[in-house]
Design a protein around this motif. Structure first.
Motif, mmCIF file in Angstrom:
data_model
loop_
_atom_site.group_PDB
_atom_site.id
_atom_site.type_symbol
_atom_site.label_atom_id
_atom_site.label_comp_id
_atom_site.label_asym_id
_atom_site.label_seq_id
_atom_site.Cartn_x
_atom_site.Cartn_y
_atom_site.Cartn_z
ATOM 1 N N HIS A 33 1.852 6.628 4.157
ATOM 2 C CA HIS A 33 0.479 6.101 4.075
ATOM 3 C C HIS A 33 0.423 4.578 3.982
ATOM 4 C CE1 HIS A 33 -1.539 9.927 3.872
ATOM 5 N NE2 HIS A 33 -0.696 10.339 2.954
ATOM 6 N N PHE A 34 1.429 4.000 3.369
ATOM 7 C CA PHE A 34 1.416 2.543 3.199
ATOM 8 C C PHE A 34 2.696 1.956 3.773
ATOM 9 C CE2 PHE A 34 -1.063 4.530 -0.102
ATOM 10 C CZ PHE A 34 -2.264 3.873 0.013
ATOM 11 N N ALA A 35 2.557 1.345 4.934
ATOM 12 C CA ALA A 35 3.728 0.848 5.651
ATOM 13 C C ALA A 35 4.506 -0.159 4.806
ATOM 14 C CB ALA A 35 3.298 0.217 6.964
ATOM 15 N N ASP A 36 3.786 -1.013 4.085
ATOM 16 C CA ASP A 36 4.529 -1.991 3.286
ATOM 17 C C ASP A 36 4.680 -1.567 1.824
ATOM 18 O OD1 ASP A 36 1.880 -2.335 3.034
ATOM 19 O OD2 ASP A 36 1.923 -4.524 2.964
ATOM 20 N N GLY A 37 4.739 -0.270 1.623
ATOM 21 C CA GLY A 37 5.160 0.285 0.337
ATOM 22 C C GLY A 37 4.352 -0.104 -0.885
ATOM 23 N N LYS A 38 5.048 -0.498 -1.906
ATOM 24 C CA LYS A 38 4.439 -0.785 -3.215
ATOM 25 C C LYS A 38 3.292 -1.783 -3.088
ATOM 26 C CE LYS A 38 5.827 -2.217 -7.877
ATOM 27 N NZ LYS A 38 6.808 -2.988 -8.676
ATOM 28 N N THR A 39 3.525 -2.849 -2.321
ATOM 29 C CA THR A 39 2.502 -3.883 -2.167
ATOM 30 C C THR A 39 1.229 -3.308 -1.544
ATOM 31 O OG1 THR A 39 4.210 -5.564 -1.914
ATOM 32 C CG2 THR A 39 1.993 -6.132 -1.174
ATOM 33 N N GLY A 40 1.391 -2.554 -0.470
ATOM 34 C CA GLY A 40 0.235 -1.956 0.205
ATOM 35 C C GLY A 40 -0.538 -1.036 -0.726
#
Lengths: 199, 199
Positions: A43-50
């Motif tokens: 769901h969030f390509a840039d992981g934790k940050t996204g």
DNA sequence: TTCTCTCTAGACCGGTCAGTCTAGGGTGGG
DNA sequence: CCCACCCTAGACTGACCGGTCTAGAGAGAA
């Protein structure tokens, strides 16, 4: 039934309010959301940050919507503000002085290179200020001054929330809120003087 | 020549102001202080936490001493406050909006179980409030009211500092400071009315 | 039925985390 | 001289970090 994505964002929003971005681990979030790791990166390509950015947006949406609702329900905008502040204070107390502002902790630990995260935070504060300003305008105070007051209002509230957190005591927070509302009422009276009694 | 211990505490103080407790790693501190790992655990039995507590105490000592000095150097206590705020704002700007309050970031991410760290933070804020209150008292405003104003002052400043950080812009901070100093001057005039001109 | 595509699932990765351990240098007292 | 003790030194540990990867479940279309 909430989607996995929603549960992730919600869990992150809570954790950000409690310990900030650096303080929370993705594994902890995943466990609380009952989700495996792959889902997050799907769901969030840039992981934790996204995920954090989505959580910040959600938090601000919730908090401004809450004020909008209070404003719609009350004839007196300042009373609406008061109820709103009271609600947030109660949440802080109910959490054992752990659940503070969803943006503040992250705002203080983010660094210059994390441009997207910083931008989301800045946008969040701007939206918060704007919503408070809208409420203050409803008292009759003109727009530019209302925004000035809103910025001041948010600053003082954030600082007080922080101090209440470390002291595990909300007396200070109550005092600051009372002072802020007092200032607004004084300003309102100054703008729209009460009708003079005619003998 | 500074001792290894001093260099450690100083490095930690800087890092706390920039990214908070969770955001900083001990290895990073050790590198900046040019010290090997053993030294940290020799001087601070409880490691990172102990070092952070020492750093918090040092930061508060420095910041209150700075205000004391400004107060001694100026006839007008409010001017002393103004200079003090200006100094802190300049440090924030000089660091590219990274160096904020040395306590704030940690205050927002610490959780209930970290009792010693929380206590050090609470004590730090108390000391800060007290020093500001002392300055406000010097204007002639009576002690209990001076403390009230000091608490308000610190809250608003902390909140503004945070917002300035995320916005990478100190206009908001300047505005809040001006407002705060204005409020103090107004209160001072109210307490000690200016001598009336006698015709 | 079968193909496709979105979402779920968790084993796995290198790197970094805070913290431990043993060894050695340097200085002051005897 | 030598001993003792405070401080320095850094290799090392296991846990945990965020992130990757491949496999498969399930629904909808044809």
């Amino acid at each position: 039934m909430s989607s996995t994505r929603e549960r992730l964002v919600d869990a992150m929003a809570t954790s950000l309010a409690r310990k900030g971005f650096a303080g929370v681990g993705v594994n902890e979030i995943l466990e609380r959301a009952q989700a495996p790791k792959g889902v997050l990166y799907h769901h969030f390509a840039d992981g934790k940050t996204g995920l954090a950015i989505a959580a910040i947006r959600l938090s601000i949406e919730r908090i401004t919507a809450s004020l909008t609702r209070k404003r719609a329900a009350s004839a007196d905008p300042i009373e609406a503000l008061e109820l709103w502040l009271e609600g947030m204070r109660q949440r802080l107390e109910a959490s054992g002085f752990e659940y503070g502002c969803p943006l503040a902790a992250t705002a203080l630990e983010v660094h210059a290179e994390q441009t997207e995260l910083r931008a989301a935070l800045a946008e969040g504060f701007r939206a918060l200020q704007a919503e408070v300003a809208r409420t203050i305008e409803a008292t009759g105070i003109p727009a530019p001054r209302a925004l000035e007051l809103a910025v001041f209002f948010v600053s003082a509230y954030e600082g007080a929330l922080m101090q209440a957190r470390v002291a595990s005591d909300s007396t200070l927070l109550r005092g600051i809120c009372a002072t802020l509302l007092g200032l607004l009422r004084a300003e309102q009276r100054h703008v729209i003087p009460p009708p003079k009694e005619r003998p």
